[in-house]
Scaffold this motif. Structure first.
Motif, short mmCIF file in Angstrom:
data_model
loop_
_atom_site.label_atom_id
_atom_site.label_comp_id
_atom_site.label_asym_id
_atom_site.label_seq_id
_atom_site.Cartn_x
_atom_site.Cartn_y
_atom_site.Cartn_z
N VAL A 284 0.96 -1.18 -0.13
CA VAL A 284 0.02 0.00 -0.02
C VAL A 284 1.00 1.22 0.00
N LEU A 285 0.71 2.14 -0.75
CA LEU A 285 1.60 3.26 -0.96
C LEU A 285 0.91 4.50 -0.36
N MET A 286 1.23 4.98 0.60
CA MET A 286 0.54 6.28 1.19
C MET A 286 1.11 7.52 0.79
N GLY B 150 9.29 6.57 -9.05
CA GLY B 150 7.88 5.82 -9.63
C GLY B 150 8.03 5.39 -11.00
N THR B 151 7.51 4.27 -11.17
CA THR B 151 7.70 3.88 -12.68
C THR B 151 6.31 3.10 -13.11
N LEU B 152 6.21 2.85 -14.37
CA LEU B 152 5.08 2.07 -14.97
C LEU B 152 5.83 0.73 -15.35
N LYS B 153 5.27 -0.42 -15.00
CA LYS B 153 5.50 -1.59 -15.51
C LYS B 153 4.47 -2.65 -15.67
N ARG C 221 10.06 2.56 -6.01
CA ARG C 221 11.30 2.02 -5.39
C ARG C 221 11.26 0.66 -5.65
N GLY C 222 10.75 0.16 -6.82
CA GLY C 222 10.66 -1.16 -7.58
C GLY C 222 9.72 -2.16 -6.65
#
Ligand code: ADP
Ligand code: MG
Length: 465
Positions: free
Chosen positions: A192-194, A232-235, A242-243
């Motif tokens: 979960v990203l806050m 952040g990135t999209l995959k 951070r992966g």
């Protein structure tokens, strides 16, 4: 009124003990100067009529459903917000970002808070519930609300009031909704990203929610928008920070322009919306909580587009009057623009821009000054709301270990936890409450904004005055 004078005096005498209990039990907050202290709290729980309390709690499910239905109707949100977006840059940017989103995440997780005053039209009249607003983003204080309830339970232990204190524990109910949405996302190793503000003063409230999530097996990572822009990135459609995959992105920030001072912040918000992460809220769900939307939903026919009639009626009954500034209203047989009426009756209205987070509204002389000086083209960015006049009660308010006994009023929020998969509702629950008590004559109310004191509810007995 607080039901028992002796108990009130007894509470005042226990100020130091109460403040120490607050510190020991995590009722904590950083002061505006950055020092750690207990959060501002009321020593005295707020009396509430049991029937009112019951009706308020029962409204939560309808507001959850309403917010979801509105969030799904993008054309309605576009139409409703277009006039405000034409003059308010922040609303325009949020709408633009919303349009650019992937929009393919059918799982909808919402943590809402519907805020109310109890309106007392006359001393003998039955109390009425009046909604202040529905928060669809960053509904705060689930954790500290439980801590202040715990403090009151401790203070009232072995008194006749103990059994009337209304139990309150929002974090586990909220965590249950998170766990349901998380499972449906189907990526067990995800996080979960806050999304938080750097240097957040209300971090302990957030930590308490994180702990409740951890108890459901969910691990939270915290990041600011700037950090997400950098890390952040999209995959394959997933949001990675951070992966790590963020199954859910929970906003406890990013509701106002202050959080978007760099283009990086907008970039991060766009990245989140472009991914399949379950955003709490998505941009359209956030916009469903806009003041302009609230205004339009007070029109009976509009409300019924989103809620079946049986549910619309009690929802409607708690609405205060809302106006566009240029709307013609009846003033003793004359038709006048609402903004003119408000200049002549400043005490009857609140002027609100399209903002969240407290401290943005205009009252009394400031309202007159704003309306008098406003150019016509700026008016669509605001709404006027009927000023609600809650009945005052006697309270003892504590900030930095100092207590003051004052006539006070209380704003009561009901937390909602909601999960839908497409149109199908999976969880729709009331998750407990927040009470923010403030001095009677203070117009704004936020605890973070420095006006409010955390509080809990005490059911009145039918025999109480
Ligand atoms: P925000 O989204 O910035 O929190 P709100 O609509 O909740 O804006 O208003 C902030 C505060 O202003 C409330 O907490 C309440 O104390 C006060 N307020 C808002 N609307 C009214 C109203 N109609 N009558 C009286 N006070 C109000
Ligand atoms: Mg509010």
């Amino acid at each position: 009124m607080f039901p028992d004078g002796d108990i009130l005096e007894g509470l005042r005498a226990r100020l130091d003990e109460a403040a120490d209990y607050a510190l020991l039990n995590g009722l904590l907050k950083y002061t505006p100067q950055g020092r750690l202290n207990h959060a501002p709290f009321a020593l005295t729980p707020c009396p509430i009529d049991p029937a009112c309390q019951h009706r308020m709690e029962a409204l939560t499910a309808s507001f959850n459903r309403l917010a979801h239905a509105v969030a799904r109707d993008r054309a309605f949100l576009e139409d409703t917000l277009a006039p405000a977006a034409a003059v308010d840059d922040f609303t325009a940017r949020l709408l633009k970002l919303a349009r650019s989103g992937a929009g393919n995440q059918p799982i909808h997780l919402a943590i809402t808070r519907s805020d109310y005053f109890i309106h007392q039209p006359a001393p003998e009249a039955p109390p009425q519930i009046r909604q202040v607003e529905l928060n669809t983003i960053a509904a705060s204080y689930p954790g500290l609300a439980e801590r202040v309830y715990r403090l009151h339970r401790f203070l009232l232990q072995d008194t006749p009031l103990e059994r009337r204190l209304l139990a309150n524990d929002p974090p586990p109910v909220i965590a249950e909704a998170f766990a349901e949405a998380f499972a449906r996302y189907g990526h067990p190793g995800a996080r979960v990203l806050m999304v938080v503000q750097p240097g957040e003063s209300n971090v302990f409230d957030q930590r308490l929610q994180e702990i409740a999530l951890r108890e459901r097996g969910l691990i939270t990572r915290r990041a600011s928008l700037e950090e997400i822009a950098r890390q952040g990135t999209l995959k394959e459609g997933h949001l990675l920070v951070r992966g790590e995959v963020a199954a859910i992105t929970y906003f406890r920030a990013a509701y106002g322009p202050e959080d978007f001072q760099s283009e990086d912040a907008f970039k991060a918000r766009a990245l989140i919306e472009a991914s399949s992460t379950i955003a709490v809220p998505s941009l359209y769900a956030q916009l469903a909580g806009a003041k302009k939307v609230q205004k339009v939903l007070t029109e009976p026919r509009t409300l019924r587009r989103f809620l079946p009639s049986g549910q619309a009626a009690p929802v409607e009954a708690c609405f205060a009057a809302l106006y566009d500034l240029d709307e013609e209203v009846d003033a003793g047989g004359r038709r006048v623009a609402a903004w003119r009426l408000a200049i002549d009756n400043t005490a009857g209205f609140v002027l609100k821009p399209q903002r969240e987070g407290g401290g943005n509204n205009y009252f009394d002389d400031e309202l007159r000054r704003m309306l008098t000086g406003m150019t016509p083209d700026a008016r669509p960015a605001y709404v006027l709301m009927e000023r609600i006049r809650p009945a005052p009660h006697q309270a003892v308010l504590v900030r930095e270990r100092e207590a003051r006994a004052v006539p006070a009023v209380s704003e009561i929020g009901r937390f909602g936890a909601y999960v839908a998969d497409g149109e199908r509702e999976v969880i729709n629950r009331d998750a407990g409450y927040l009470v923010r008590t403030k001095e009677r004559d203070t117009p704004e109310g936020g605890v973070s904004a420095g006006f409010g004191y955390l509080d809990s509810l005490l059911l009145t007995d039918p025999g109480d005055p």
